[in-house]
Design an enzyme around this catalytic site. Sequence first.
Site, PDB file in Angstrom:
ATOM      1  N   ASP A  28       0.973  -1.124  -0.022  1.00  0.00           N
ATOM      2  CA  ASP A  28      -0.116   0.012  -0.063  1.00  0.00           C
ATOM      3  C   ASP A  28       0.860   1.345  -0.068  1.00  0.00           C
ATOM      4  O   ASP A  28       2.174   1.139   0.301  1.00  0.00           O
ATOM      5  CB  ASP A  28      -0.833   0.100   1.130  1.00  0.00           C
ATOM      6  CG  ASP A  28      -1.715   1.314   1.321  1.00  0.00           C
ATOM      7  OD1 ASP A  28      -2.392   1.568   0.309  1.00  0.00           O
ATOM      8  OD2 ASP A  28      -1.638   1.904   2.506  1.00  0.00           O
ATOM      9  N   ASP A  30      -0.225   5.370   0.763  1.00  0.00           N
ATOM     10  CA  ASP A  30      -0.564   6.255   2.057  1.00  0.00           C
ATOM     11  C   ASP A  30      -0.741   5.561   3.336  1.00  0.00           C
ATOM     12  O   ASP A  30      -1.534   4.623   3.271  1.00  0.00           O
ATOM     13  CB  ASP A  30      -1.812   6.909   1.472  1.00  0.00           C
ATOM     14  CG  ASP A  30      -1.823   8.516   2.201  1.00  0.00           C
ATOM     15  OD1 ASP A  30      -0.867   8.525   3.109  1.00  0.00           O
ATOM     16  OD2 ASP A  30      -2.601   9.087   1.831  1.00  0.00           O
TER      17      ASP A  30
END
Length: 354
Positions: A28, A30
């Site tokens: 991932d 953010d």
Amino acid sequence: MTADTSPRTPATEDGRSLAERHDVLLLDLDGTVYLGGQVIEHAPEALDRAARAGSHPMYVTNNASRSPADVAASLTGMGIAATAEDVLTSPQAAATMLAETHPAGAKVLVVGAPFLADSVAAVGLTPVRLVADEPVAVVQGHSPDTGWRNLAEACIALRAGADWVACNVDSTLPTDRGLLPGNGAMVQALMAATGLRPRVAGKPARPLLDEAVRRVDGSRPLVVGDRLDTDIEAGVAAGMPSLLVLTGVCTAAGLLAAGPAQRPSSVALDLRGLLDPDRAVALDGAAPADGWAVTLDGSTLVLDRGDREPHPDPDVDALRALGALTVAAWESGATAVRAGSSAAEPVLRRWDLD
């Protein structure tokens, strides 16, 4: 009642770190690699070392408005080596899903940003914007410019029987102004208007992860993220092991309360857990004692120092305590926590569990 809840560090099975045991990291962005546009401490060095250990970093994102080249350029600017081939977005995964079910040249009505249309064209389909073009499918991704007229075109196409793929169903979008409506909010509007449900490409659905693994010809993936309801749930859905990093959304209380569909295999303070066994704790099996003991008093977990000396690094010591509490919470269903002695009090304060 005393539960055997002490977690093990990931390297104790065969002496190898997580990066050494997995050939691709499905990362991932953010909250995992950067936060609010700023790189998270230790991330560049950890990812560089992971790559040198043989684990290919692959950045998988639900973001439907930025191209892989734009994402890679941002990462490079933060000191993280990345190319467009190292990034897979939900529009690309959505386009792949459509290409698998519709013939080359088929028309797809695009509700979203220009990059979504580019992704559709890249797999040999024809992006259109009007229902008058007779699309066989609708693909929907986030764009700040999406309005009623765009949704109306999609609504007519869907009512006429068009296939429907959503890039993601994130109800909110984090911005510097706070949480704003995400693609999922627009998807909900069409669901309400049509009574239909889309196929979903992005996390927590598994197509995005499957496509990322396929692109790098991986066989031993590890999902890495900061959210239980997208990153970790996607890993569980795909049958892939996962590492939760505590640098973004998820809190200690959230981890303890996680249901089976959102339980990570391991937890780490940050991305250093990919390489340093002390900085990651496995949550998916029995383990030897590591300095903390958890007992169950009614419906309350009681944390106390076990029969071993504390780890010299307070953060690592606190992580091991959290691992022990997590295993006990998942086993018992209890999430209330209290300290069994003064030694446990600062640890519970560290995780806001006091």
